[in-house]
Scaffold this motif. Structure first.
Motif: not given
Length: 444
Positions: A336, A64, A62, A339, A342-343
């Protein structure tokens, strides 16, 4: 260095909140259990890349990308200089600023925000912000400053004043059309130097809700918000006083928890449920703000999101420090956090300078000075000085607010400080009275 605040136009251009990642080292428990690192960090093209992958895992890693990354070797000072220092400068210009730490329990949020006072190198973002504020004041010899501090926590969806003599009393949040969300009856304390500001924080910290869980021996059981309000007054090119008011919110969020890992029961479990619910609301707000099809942002679903409303999609310059752990044991929680972080970097705020607000305390002080000057002028002209008061708005008043704290030693220090300030006010008032009487005698 002299910064001129006058003549700046409020910023109408939206800007994304800054999101950075900080990863702590493996702790002693993880090392003893033989946990492996699954987090790697790389600097690429002035951005930070975080790669999460378990060795030998068939799943692809994953990946980022964020504004900045800080690995396990990052020192507290370096983190501050590259995240919070600019926000302090913005507050001096009259902007609102927010710095908050987000992440799973035990990932170092409180270490990031508060740190330890000794040795000096271990101080966190908050103490360094205090120091930076008063350092900048030293460079503004031609301006007047008034700095206030308040400290609250959200414990099980109840707002508490950490500077109150009864810190477990519940406070209520309200909203004004012109100034936004505020907490009614929240204590604020005027601080003349960095030491006084630090004393206020130390007092409030002792009243914070803390507890032990399997994942964290000293776990925050509440979200806490320390707010520094900075008012600055200076003469503009038009010869008039202009006031800027900036607010700096420093937020230490409680961490998300899994009961299967913390083994929380009873009160600790109850606290964890409330913490997770409020953090879920925070994630829902982030989702709504970054979804172009969304027509509603659920700020009012929790006390936390309502309090942070201006920091997420509002009139504030915001830095979000997302804390993660490197161990494979917490890989799912780490992904989590990344994520949601990142948003969050897609959230756009519209910060603007708070110029000449009606509720500035410095404005009240300046009004009192103008009333005294008007009295003296009336006396010099042989007129009744009382007429000056009727012309400019009635009798001057001194409004006094005593901040009480739970810690007896700090309480005594604060009481002594208030007494000293009272004596200074009395001396000044007596001196002004003598001047007025002298002028009256001369006129007679």
């Amino acid at each position: 260095i002299y910064l001129s605040f006058v003549g700046k136009m409020p910023s109408s251009d939206p800007e994304c909140i800054q999101v950075v990642i900080r990863c702590r080292p493996l702790n002693s428990t993880e090392l003893a259990n033989g946990n492996e690192k699954v987090v790697k960090m790389y600097e690429r093209d002035n951005k930070g890349e975080v790669v999460v992958a378990r060795e030998g895992d068939e799943e692809p890693p994953k990946i980022f990308t964020f504004d900045k990354i800080f690995d396990e070797n990052t020192e507290q000072e370096y983190l501050f200089e590259n995240t919070a220092r600019a926000i302090v400068g913005n507050v001096f210009e009259g902007y609102n600023g927010t710095i908050f730490a987000y992440g799973q329990t035990g990932t170092g949020k409180t270490h990031t925000m508060e740190g330890e006072m000794k040795p000096k190198e271990m101080r966190g973002v908050m103490a360094r912000c205090f120091e930076a504020v008063y350092q900048q004041i030293e460079g503004h010899k031609d301006a007047q400053f008034l700095i206030r501090a308040s400290y609250l926590e959200i414990y099980k969806e109840n707002i508490r004043d950490l500077l109150s003599s009864n810190p477990k009393n519940k406070l209520v949040m309200h909203e004004k059309p012109d100034t936004g969300v505020y907490v009614k009856d929240l204590s604020s304390f005027i601080c003349k130097n960095c030491e006084e500001m630090q004393a206020v924080q130390d007092t409030g910290r002792k009243n914070k809700s803390m507890g032990e869980t399997k994942m964290n021996a000293r776990s925050s059981r509440s979200h806490s918000v320390f707010t520094l309000t900075l008012e600055c007054s200076e003469i503009g090119p038009d010869g008039k006083d202009h006031i800027r008011v900036g607010k700096l919110n420093m937020v230490d969020l409680a961490g998300s928890e899994r009961q299967s890992k913390t083994n929380a029961t009873g009160q600790r479990l109850e606290e964890a449920i409330k913490i997770n619910l409020s953090l879920t609301c925070l994630c829902q707000v982030i989702s709504a703000l970054t979804d172009s099809k969304s027509t509603y942002v659920p700020y009012r679903d929790s006390q936390l999101t309502r309090l942070l409303q201006d920091s997420l999609g509002g009139n504030t310059k915001t830095v979000m420090i997302s804390n993660i752990g490197p161990a494979d044991y917490n890989m799912d929680e780490t992904i989590n956090t990344l994520r949601w972080a990142s948003r969050a970097k897609n959230i756009q705020n519209k910060p603007r300078i708070n110029e000449d607000p009606k509720d500035a305390m410095l404005r009240e002080f300046q009004d009192e000075i103008r009333k005294l000057r008007a009295q003296l002028e009336m006396i010099q002209e042989g007129k009744d000085p009382g007429a000056a008061l009727s012309i400019i708005g009635g009798k001057p008043q001194i409004v006094e607010k005593v901040v009480k704290v739970k810690d007896e030693k700090k309480l005594k220090e604060l009481e002594e400080k208030l007494l000293r300030e009272k004596e200074e006010i009395k001396k000044q008032a007596e001196e002004d009275r003598r001047k007025i009487e002298a002028q009256m005698n001369m006129n007679e």
